[in-house]
Design a protein around this motif. Structure first.
Motif, short mmCIF file in Angstrom:
data_model
loop_
_atom_site.label_atom_id
_atom_site.label_comp_id
_atom_site.label_asym_id
_atom_site.label_seq_id
_atom_site.Cartn_x
_atom_site.Cartn_y
_atom_site.Cartn_z
N ARG A 178 4.75 -4.87 -25.69
CA ARG A 178 4.85 -5.72 -24.50
C ARG A 178 5.42 -7.09 -24.82
O ARG A 178 6.24 -7.63 -24.09
CB ARG A 178 3.46 -5.85 -23.87
N LEU A 184 11.16 -5.27 -20.64
CA LEU A 184 10.67 -3.99 -20.16
C LEU A 184 9.51 -4.13 -19.18
O LEU A 184 9.14 -3.16 -18.50
CB LEU A 184 10.24 -3.10 -21.34
N LEU A 185 8.93 -5.33 -19.10
CA LEU A 185 7.84 -5.55 -18.15
C LEU A 185 8.33 -5.47 -16.71
O LEU A 185 7.52 -5.37 -15.78
CB LEU A 185 7.18 -6.90 -18.41
N LYS A 189 4.83 0.72 -14.40
CA LYS A 189 3.83 1.14 -15.38
C LYS A 189 4.15 2.53 -15.92
O LYS A 189 4.07 2.79 -17.12
CB LYS A 189 2.45 1.12 -14.74
N GLU A 191 7.04 4.04 -16.10
CA GLU A 191 8.24 4.01 -16.94
C GLU A 191 7.93 3.41 -18.30
O GLU A 191 8.40 3.91 -19.34
CB GLU A 191 9.34 3.23 -16.23
N ARG A 192 7.13 2.35 -18.33
CA ARG A 192 6.74 1.77 -19.62
C ARG A 192 5.88 2.76 -20.42
O ARG A 192 5.99 2.86 -21.64
CB ARG A 192 5.97 0.46 -19.41
N ASP A 193 5.03 3.46 -19.70
CA ASP A 193 4.18 4.46 -20.33
C ASP A 193 5.02 5.53 -21.03
O ASP A 193 4.77 5.91 -22.18
CB ASP A 193 3.28 5.11 -19.26
N PHE A 375 -1.85 -0.24 -19.97
CA PHE A 375 -0.65 -0.31 -19.15
C PHE A 375 -0.95 -0.74 -17.72
O PHE A 375 -0.05 -1.10 -16.98
CB PHE A 375 0.08 1.04 -19.11
#
Length: 376
Positions: A178, A184-185, A189, A191-193, A375
């Motif tokens: 992060r 990427l924030l 959630k 997509e980041r996962d 996340f």
């Protein structure tokens, strides 16, 4: 009289034709360098001829896919930092704006933190936090055992401490993920996962191999499993006790030995050849993120966000090679780094296969819950 061994032939990193000189600081032919420069100057965007962005880029192909050729240029780290064409309106705006000598861009100002500096800062902070937590875990372990080392306190891993320290690694790597890649924030959630779940295994692999070589040199007996613990590859029975392995314990131990040997055979020669610096290691932590499995169904705009990270890393790497290492031709170092990056992808495939075969010894439910919690 001994014969001088022939010099290895240099090839264009884009289309593989023989080259004798570097362009843009790397091994690429004049045609590919010119193509890349024209594309950057024009700003044109090309569609993939096949539609899947997997075309072969070879010089003999009469209809070489321009999209895949440009993607290949970006992948190997090519950057054109010369002047770009500016339209009339843009030129008028520049005439009325402060001169570049009065207002330095963030990327060139002295106080700006580059992406590799940010990755290094966040990674080292993460390691410090992990060390504190691992010391607490080992302090509560009654059968902890020090491994002989001339300068560091390294402990022999067992299954239970490995699971505990892995959970710490997952949590801290998520914080690193992060903080090191804040762009990427902007993604959701979910997509980041997806990105993180594809990243954590590759992060762990390159860190383990890099730390192993840093702590043990070319000694092949020990493999660092975390900041403070290592696995004795000559005696894996110590890692998995009889009470943990179940009735298939011996087969499982043999599988672990075979998997470890395959990993070392792939990575160790490349690490010895590349002799990467700490800053190249930080770059690698980002580049393994940017290699995404095509079967993962990641949306194009997420891939675009990852591509921006890759481009920023390559730009910072080139500055590092030129200004800090004093290299005018850094194609060998960059080529070794990219080969190491692709090697980690191979290792990840080995790990996925190994994991599927031996899921009974891995309890990742706790880690999965932790990922979901962090996340949110």
């Amino acid at each position: 009289m001994t014969e001088t061994p022939p010099k290895p032939r240099r090839k264009c990193l884009i289309c593989s034709v023989p080259v004798v000189a570097a362009h843009f600081g790397m091994d690429c032919c004049r045609a590919c360098a010119s193509f890349f420069k024209r594309r950057k100057l024009s700003g044109k965007k090309f569609a993939c001829r096949a539609g899947d962005r997997k075309c072969l880029v070879v010089k003999d192909d009469k209809f070489m896919c321009r999209r895949c050729r440009f993607d290949r240029c970006i992948e190997v780290g090519m950057i054109y930092d010369g002047p770009l064409r500016v339209n009339k309106k843009g030129a008028d705006l520049m005439e009325n704006s402060p001169s570049s000598s009065d207002t330095a861009s963030p990327s060139t100002s002295r106080g700006h933190e580059s992406i590799l500096e940010r990755i290094g800062r966040e990674y080292n902070s993460s390691v410090d936090r992990r060390r504190v937590q691992e010391e607490r875990i080992l302090g509560e372990c009654e059968d902890r055992k020090l491994v002989p080392h001339p300068t560091q306190k390294i402990y022999l891993a067992n299954y239970r401490t490995s699971v505990q320290t892995y959970n710490v690694c997952v949590a801290e790597t998520l914080i690193f993920f992060r903080e090191a890649f804040p762009s990427l924030l902007e993604l959701s959630k979910q997509e980041r996962d997806l990105l993180f779940k594809g990243y954590i295994a590759k992060f762990s692999m390159i860190e383990s191999h890099y730390r192993t070589r840093k702590v043990w040199g070319e000694v092949k007996r020990y493999c660092m499993g975390s900041v403070l613990i290592c696995v004795d590859l000559e005696c894996t029975e110590r890692w998995l006790g009889e009470e943990d392995g179940g009735e298939n314990r011996l087969e499982l131990l043999e599988s672990i030995r075979s998997y470890s040997n395959d990993q070392f055979a792939l990575v160790l020669p490349m690490l010895n050849k590349a002799q990467i610096t700490s800053k190249e290691f930080y770059a690698l932590l980002a580049l393994v993120l940017c290699e995404i499995d095509s079967s993962s169904h990641i949306p194009d705009y997420v891939l675009a966000a990852v591509d921006e990270i890759r481009a920023e890393v390559f730009e910072d790497l080139q500055r590092y090679y030129k200004e800090e290492m004093g290299l005018s031709d850094f194609s060998t170092r960059l080529g070794n780094l990219m080969t190491l990056n692709h090697t980690i992808q191979e290792c990840n495939s080995l790990f996925q296969e190994f994991f599927r075969m031996n899921t009974t010894i891995f309890d990742l439910n706790q880690s999965e819950d932790l990922i979901k919690e962090l996340f949110s």
